[in-house]
Scaffold this motif. Structure first.
Motif, PDB file in Angstrom:
ATOM      1  N   PRO A 206      35.627  42.808  44.740  1.00  0.00           N
ATOM      2  CA  PRO A 206      35.259  43.172  42.458  1.00  0.00           C
ATOM      3  C   PRO A 206      34.756  41.667  41.789  1.00  0.00           C
ATOM      4  N   LEU A 207      34.949  40.097  42.331  1.00  0.00           N
ATOM      5  CA  LEU A 207      34.380  39.448  41.724  1.00  0.00           C
ATOM      6  C   LEU A 207      32.885  39.138  41.875  1.00  0.00           C
ATOM      7  N   LEU A 210      30.614  41.920  39.898  1.00  0.00           N
ATOM      8  CA  LEU A 210      30.805  40.983  38.674  1.00  0.00           C
ATOM      9  C   LEU A 210      29.960  39.664  38.857  1.00  0.00           C
ATOM     10  N   PHE A 215      28.505  40.686  34.682  1.00  0.00           N
ATOM     11  CA  PHE A 215      29.476  41.145  33.448  1.00  0.00           C
ATOM     12  C   PHE A 215      29.631  41.927  32.234  1.00  0.00           C
ATOM     13  N   ASP A 295      34.393  44.515  30.510  1.00  0.00           N
ATOM     14  CA  ASP A 295      35.032  43.800  31.139  1.00  0.00           C
ATOM     15  C   ASP A 295      35.293  42.501  29.406  1.00  0.00           C
ATOM     16  N   ASP A 318      42.427  48.315  29.634  1.00  0.00           N
ATOM     17  CA  ASP A 318      43.089  48.017  30.985  1.00  0.00           C
ATOM     18  C   ASP A 318      43.351  46.478  31.005  1.00  0.00           C
ATOM     19  N   PRO A 319      44.579  46.136  32.036  1.00  0.00           N
ATOM     20  CA  PRO A 319      44.661  44.702  31.912  1.00  0.00           C
ATOM     21  C   PRO A 319      43.459  43.785  31.866  1.00  0.00           C
ATOM     22  N   HIS A 320      42.481  43.919  32.855  1.00  0.00           N
ATOM     23  CA  HIS A 320      41.739  43.271  33.066  1.00  0.00           C
ATOM     24  C   HIS A 320      40.360  42.919  31.576  1.00  0.00           C
ATOM     25  N   GLN A 321      40.760  43.757  30.744  1.00  0.00           N
ATOM     26  CA  GLN A 321      39.485  43.939  29.565  1.00  0.00           C
ATOM     27  C   GLN A 321      40.258  42.653  28.687  1.00  0.00           C
ATOM     28  N   LYS A 322      38.755  41.998  28.727  1.00  0.00           N
ATOM     29  CA  LYS A 322      39.847  41.314  27.807  1.00  0.00           C
ATOM     30  C   LYS A 322      38.503  40.856  25.801  1.00  0.00           C
ATOM     31  N   PHE A 366      38.098  34.444  34.925  1.00  0.00           N
ATOM     32  CA  PHE A 366      37.954  36.650  36.332  1.00  0.00           C
ATOM     33  C   PHE A 366      38.106  35.881  37.829  1.00  0.00           C
TER      34      PHE A 366
END
Length: 441
Positions: A206-207, A210, A215, A295, A318-322, A366
């Motif tokens: 996933p990284l 990105l 992003f 993201d 979602d937890p990954h969203q900032k 990230f």
């Protein structure tokens, strides 16, 4: 490969120099046919010459000869540096084709390099990532892959699997003996170590995605809080229409840019409010969809306004969203309840530099500090299959299944490792990989 291929290695645009590459057994004969004087070629030496076809001057060029196997493709190669006029490039390509070369397919030079053992498949795939890298970290990752980091780790896995397989298959030759518990525990420990290494590689996918695709940063908030103005400010150009009237933006507007060394896809959205206008309602629906896929969300409120009166609220994320909460239009004042937010004005420029630094910090977070490279989707799918097969082998040992069944899972893993690095490869897989390349690579 028996035929000789040719292609421009530089874009079709006016420039000081263009480069044409030719690879194959007839490369020297073809270029010699365009010279008026005989030339004794020395590899890796430059020659300033004039090329002619049918008594017509094509161009003054610089020629370089790369002798097999010490070339990019592993074949005889000639590189032609000519003036960067697309008309000149086209004439040289046409002349060489009339002398026996054919126009290369996308990625064919790199495909030949792979087939001739100059690089493995993971290194070949990394070539396009190096060319298209959108930032410093993306380039670092691609260069690590091109240097063989992934294949090195997978070949270590392969060696370990072969050793474990040899031990297990020794029991097949002696069917009256079961795998001893102590031996089984040691094999499980070794397989778990491989499984953990695979999980680490899989987690990088996933990284890597990105870095390649960028992003997604979404600007969200109520109407008329300055989203389109900030969108234009971050792009440093006027892409979105700016108006004091609420509801001006009725659809999502997307654009790519770089913030620090990261490739970013910015999305400006319609102001979210209750509306009876069907077109505006559709824009609001699309805005909500964009927020779900973001993201990073730039959540904007009016700096002089009371935030408790703002009807817009972000949905559960979602937890990954900032999220960065921005108090926009601070040049018009700042409500006491907005003092904890990032104060910004696109009119005066206040807060823009601070915002970019905050975005940079969040995007950088990230990635773990030890991140060096990431795998692509093809490699991820293959590694997931290997991890699954190894997990089955571990369960097989624990449940004292027949060695033949455990061996079958490990052999399957070995085959897939071979597919990733190109020890085993199907023609259709290679075609899919190399057709993504530009023609001259």
């Amino acid at each position: 490969m028996e035929d000789t291929i040719i292609a421009a290695a530089t874009p079709p645009a006016f420039s000081a120099i263009a480069i044409i590459r030719m690879s194959g057994p007839e490369s020297l004969d073809i270029i010699n046919s365009l010279l008026r004087e005989k030339l004794t070629w020395e590899p890796q030496k430059l020659y300033y010459k004039k090329l002619y076809f049918a008594d017509e001057l094509l161009d003054d060029v610089v020629l370089a000869y790369w002798k097999s196997p010490r070339s990019y493709t592993g074949e005889d190669m000639v590189e032609i540096s000519c003036h960067g006029n697309p008309f000149i490039v086209e004439n040289i390509l046409e002349a060489c084709q009339k002398r026996g070369a054919r126009l290369a397919l996308p990625g064919e030079f790199t495909k030949r390099a792979f087939l001739n053992g100059k690089m493995d498949l993971t290194q070949a795939e990394a070539v396009i990532d190096v060319i298209q890298a959108g930032g410093r970290l993306a380039l670092k990752s691609a260069q690590a892959m091109q240097s063989g980091r992934l294949s090195h780790e997978l070949l270590e896995v392969r060696t370990e699997l072969i050793e474990i397989l040899a031990e297990i298959e020794a029991y097949i030759d002696f069917p009256e003996e079961d795998i001893e518990p102590q031996v089984g525990n040691l094999l499980i420990t070794r397989l778990l170590s491989i499984e953990n290494k695979l999980k680490s590689l899989i987690a990088s996918a996933p990284l890597s995605r990105l870095l390649r695709e960028g992003f997604t940063i979404v600007l969200a908030g109520s109407p008329n809080v300055g989203k389109s103005s900030l969108f234009n400010a971050l792009l440093k150009e006027n892409r979105a229409i700016v108006s004091p009237h609420p509801g001006t933006t009725r659809d999502t507007i997307e654009a790519e840019c770089r913030i620090s060394s990261f490739l970013v896809r910015l999305i400006d959205t319609a102001g979210q409010r209750e509306s009876s206008d069907q077109i505006e309602e559709e824009g609001i629906r699309r805005a909500k969809e964009a927020v779900k896929k973001a993201d990073l969300i730039l959540y904007m409120v009016s700096a002089p306004g009371d935030p408790s009166l703002d009807p817009f609220r972000l949905p559960e994320l979602d937890p990954h969203q900032k999220v960065i909460t921005i108090a926009s239009k601070v040049d018009l004042g700042l409500h006491p309840a907005n003092k904890d937010k990032l104060a910004l004005s696109t009119v005066t420029g206040v807060g823009l530099e601070e915002l970019e630094e905050e975005i940079k910090k969040i995007l950088k977070a990230f990635f773990p500090q030890d991140f060096s490279f990431g795998i692509n989707s093809r490699q991820q799918a293959a590694l997931l299959k290997i991890a699954e097969a190894i997990h089955k082998a571990i369960c097989g040992i624990k449940n004292q299944l027949a060695p033949e069944l455990i061996s079958s899972e490990l052999r399957s893993s070995l085959d897939i490792v071979g597919e990733i690095v190109g020890l085993v490869s199907a023609e259709d897989i290679l075609d899919k990989i190399f057709q993504k390349f530009c023609i001259g690579k």
